[in-house]
Scaffold this motif. Structure first.
Motif, PDB file in Angstrom:
ATOM      1  N   SER A   1     -10.890 -25.930 -36.360  1.00 14.05           N
ATOM      2  CA  SER A   1     -11.299 -25.241 -34.600  1.00 14.05           C
ATOM      3  C   SER A   1     -11.039 -23.620 -34.057  1.00 14.05           C
ATOM      4  O   SER A   1     -12.110 -23.279 -33.426  1.00 14.05           O
ATOM      5  N   LEU A   2     -10.324 -22.969 -35.452  1.00 12.50           N
ATOM      6  CA  LEU A   2     -10.275 -21.650 -35.330  1.00 12.50           C
ATOM      7  C   LEU A   2     -10.769 -21.219 -35.148  1.00 12.50           C
ATOM      8  O   LEU A   2     -11.129 -19.629 -34.847  1.00 12.50           O
ATOM      9  N   PHE A   3     -12.188 -21.001 -36.132  1.00 17.73           N
ATOM     10  CA  PHE A   3     -13.381 -20.348 -36.704  1.00 17.73           C
ATOM     11  C   PHE A   3     -14.077 -21.123 -37.412  1.00 17.73           C
ATOM     12  O   PHE A   3     -14.623 -20.955 -37.862  1.00 17.73           O
ATOM     13  N   SER A   4     -14.554 -21.702 -35.845  1.00 18.72           N
ATOM     14  CA  SER A   4     -16.396 -22.368 -36.189  1.00 18.72           C
ATOM     15  C   SER A   4     -17.303 -21.831 -35.063  1.00 18.72           C
ATOM     16  O   SER A   4     -16.904 -22.029 -33.735  1.00 18.72           O
ATOM     17  N   ALA A   5     -18.409 -22.803 -35.579  1.00 19.92           N
ATOM     18  CA  ALA A   5     -19.384 -22.003 -34.109  1.00 19.92           C
ATOM     19  C   ALA A   5     -20.031 -23.791 -33.934  1.00 19.92           C
ATOM     20  O   ALA A   5     -19.729 -24.780 -34.771  1.00 19.92           O
TER      21      ALA A   5
ATOM     22  N   ASN B   1     -20.158 -18.364 -30.989  1.00 24.38           N
ATOM     23  CA  ASN B   1     -19.107 -18.637 -31.031  1.00 24.38           C
ATOM     24  C   ASN B   1     -17.822 -18.489 -30.477  1.00 24.38           C
ATOM     25  O   ASN B   1     -18.364 -17.363 -30.077  1.00 24.38           O
ATOM     26  N   SER B   2     -17.010 -18.443 -29.521  1.00 20.36           N
ATOM     27  CA  SER B   2     -16.173 -17.622 -28.844  1.00 20.36           C
ATOM     28  C   SER B   2     -14.873 -16.964 -29.152  1.00 20.36           C
ATOM     29  O   SER B   2     -14.339 -16.926 -28.014  1.00 20.36           O
ATOM     30  N   ASN B   3     -13.998 -17.690 -29.670  1.00 22.04           N
ATOM     31  CA  ASN B   3     -13.154 -17.009 -30.116  1.00 22.04           C
ATOM     32  C   ASN B   3     -13.008 -16.078 -31.384  1.00 22.04           C
ATOM     33  O   ASN B   3     -11.645 -16.291 -31.902  1.00 22.04           O
ATOM     34  N   SER B   4     -13.632 -15.636 -32.378  1.00 23.05           N
ATOM     35  CA  SER B   4     -13.924 -14.592 -33.467  1.00 23.05           C
ATOM     36  C   SER B   4     -14.585 -13.238 -33.163  1.00 23.05           C
ATOM     37  O   SER B   4     -16.062 -13.577 -33.205  1.00 23.05           O
ATOM     38  N   LYS B   5     -13.727 -12.458 -32.464  1.00 25.58           N
ATOM     39  CA  LYS B   5     -14.932 -11.587 -32.652  1.00 25.58           C
ATOM     40  C   LYS B   5     -15.842 -10.826 -33.835  1.00 25.58           C
ATOM     41  O   LYS B   5     -16.690 -11.072 -33.606  1.00 25.58           O
ATOM     42  N   SER B   6     -15.576 -11.068 -34.786  1.00 26.52           N
ATOM     43  CA  SER B   6     -15.829 -10.766 -35.839  1.00 26.52           C
ATOM     44  C   SER B   6     -17.220 -11.624 -36.727  1.00 26.52           C
ATOM     45  O   SER B   6     -18.120 -11.434 -36.969  1.00 26.52           O
ATOM     46  N   PHE B   7     -17.024 -12.466 -35.767  1.00 22.45           N
ATOM     47  CA  PHE B   7     -18.342 -14.109 -35.892  1.00 22.45           C
ATOM     48  C   PHE B   7     -19.665 -12.990 -35.036  1.00 22.45           C
ATOM     49  O   PHE B   7     -20.837 -12.910 -35.203  1.00 22.45           O
ATOM     50  N   ASN B   8     -19.093 -12.800 -34.263  1.00 23.72           N
ATOM     51  CA  ASN B   8     -19.982 -11.933 -33.344  1.00 23.72           C
ATOM     52  C   ASN B   8     -20.623 -10.411 -33.633  1.00 23.72           C
ATOM     53  O   ASN B   8     -21.828 -10.880 -33.196  1.00 23.72           O
TER      54      ASN B   8
ATOM     55  N   VAL C   1      -3.994 -14.752 -37.630  1.00 25.80           N
ATOM     56  CA  VAL C   1      -4.639 -14.805 -38.477  1.00 25.80           C
ATOM     57  C   VAL C   1      -5.869 -14.663 -37.752  1.00 25.80           C
ATOM     58  O   VAL C   1      -6.914 -13.213 -38.481  1.00 25.80           O
ATOM     59  N   ILE C   2      -7.183 -14.737 -36.730  1.00 25.25           N
ATOM     60  CA  ILE C   2      -7.754 -14.352 -36.354  1.00 25.25           C
ATOM     61  C   ILE C   2      -8.199 -13.165 -36.122  1.00 25.25           C
ATOM     62  O   ILE C   2      -8.814 -12.010 -36.094  1.00 25.25           O
ATOM     63  N   SER C   3      -6.748 -12.492 -35.460  1.00 25.07           N
ATOM     64  CA  SER C   3      -6.811 -11.106 -35.154  1.00 25.07           C
ATOM     65  C   SER C   3      -6.753 -10.505 -36.229  1.00 25.07           C
ATOM     66  O   SER C   3      -7.534  -9.328 -36.436  1.00 25.07           O
ATOM     67  N   GLU C   4      -5.885 -10.290 -37.611  1.00 21.61           N
ATOM     68  CA  GLU C   4      -6.150  -9.910 -38.562  1.00 21.61           C
ATOM     69  C   GLU C   4      -7.395  -9.701 -39.244  1.00 21.61           C
ATOM     70  O   GLU C   4      -7.451  -9.215 -39.825  1.00 21.61           O
ATOM     71  N   PHE C   5      -8.054 -10.528 -39.376  1.00 22.01           N
ATOM     72  CA  PHE C   5      -9.496 -10.978 -39.626  1.00 22.01           C
ATOM     73  C   PHE C   5     -10.694 -10.492 -38.705  1.00 22.01           C
ATOM     74  O   PHE C   5     -10.893  -9.504 -40.035  1.00 22.01           O
ATOM     75  N   ASP C   6     -10.514 -10.548 -37.847  1.00 23.81           N
ATOM     76  CA  ASP C   6     -11.317  -9.984 -37.048  1.00 23.81           C
ATOM     77  C   ASP C   6     -11.008  -8.322 -37.186  1.00 23.81           C
ATOM     78  O   ASP C   6     -12.878  -7.155 -37.402  1.00 23.81           O
TER      79      ASP C   6
END
Length: 197
Positions: A113-117, A126-133, A65-70
């Motif tokens: 916890s998956l998509f949080s800051a 945020n360390s787990n989402s490229k898209s957030f960064n 899910v995170i990869s698809e969103f990123d």
């Protein structure tokens, strides 16, 4: 008596997608590899060729899910745009992805916890989402263009994130039916909120 197949097509991906559906519907307590096997019409032992246990599959679902969103955000980037217009495009891509993939939106909403800051010394990280960064880095470029004070960066980032997440939820859940495209609405909201014009 029919014998269920061990393999057909991309079973691993099918199990991830069916697992996403099951998690959204039943939560972790109602989730099992046996149920996923039944949903995929394969033997109850077939999932173990791809996943150690249900926790391994849940972890794979999270990564997927995170990869698809990123990837949806990364693929939408047009680096020829100025930072303000690129920020609008990132926001539109965010909403489009969430609206068109409501299962992903639901999963992310209930797995904070998956998509949080977190806030650290006034900065938002945020360390787990490229898209957030990507979102944050471009926001800072935009703030620099408009001469926004550094002390206001974090508050503005939270404001923009709240706007795109809020519009995503409202449109995906059909809590609001728009009389215009959400990209037009988003453009107006961000310009108004951030006083960019």
């Amino acid at each position: 008596m029919s014998i269920k197949n061990y393999h057909h097509g991309d079973l691993k991906k099918q199990m991830i997608l069916k697992g996403l559906e099951l998690l959204n519907e039943k939560g972790t307590d109602g989730f099992s590899l046996r149920k996923i096997a039944a949903m995929c019409d394969v033997s109850h032992t077939a999932p173990y060729k791809h996943f150690k246990d249900k926790h391994d599959l849940i972890n794979e679902i999270s990564n997927y899910v995170i990869s698809e969103f990123d990837n949806s955000i990364i693929n939408s980037l047009d680096k020829s745009l100025n930072p303000k217009d690129l920020m609008i495009e990132i926001g539109k891509s965010y909403i489009k992805f969430m609206v068109e993939n409501s299962n992903y939106l639901k999963f992310l909403m209930f797995n904070d916890s998956l998509f949080s800051a977190k806030m650290v010394d006034g900065d938002i990280l945020n360390s787990n989402s490229k898209s957030f960064n990507i979102f944050k880095d471009n926001a800072i470029k935009m703030f620099e263009c408009y001469g926004i004070e550094k002390e206001e960066y974090t508050l503005n980032i939270i404001t923009m994130w709240s706007v795109v997440q809020g519009v995503s939820v409202l449109v995906a859940n059909k809590n609001i039916v728009l009389d215009c495209d959400y990209d037009i609405l988003l453009d107006k909201i961000l310009r108004n909120k951030l006083k960019l014009d």
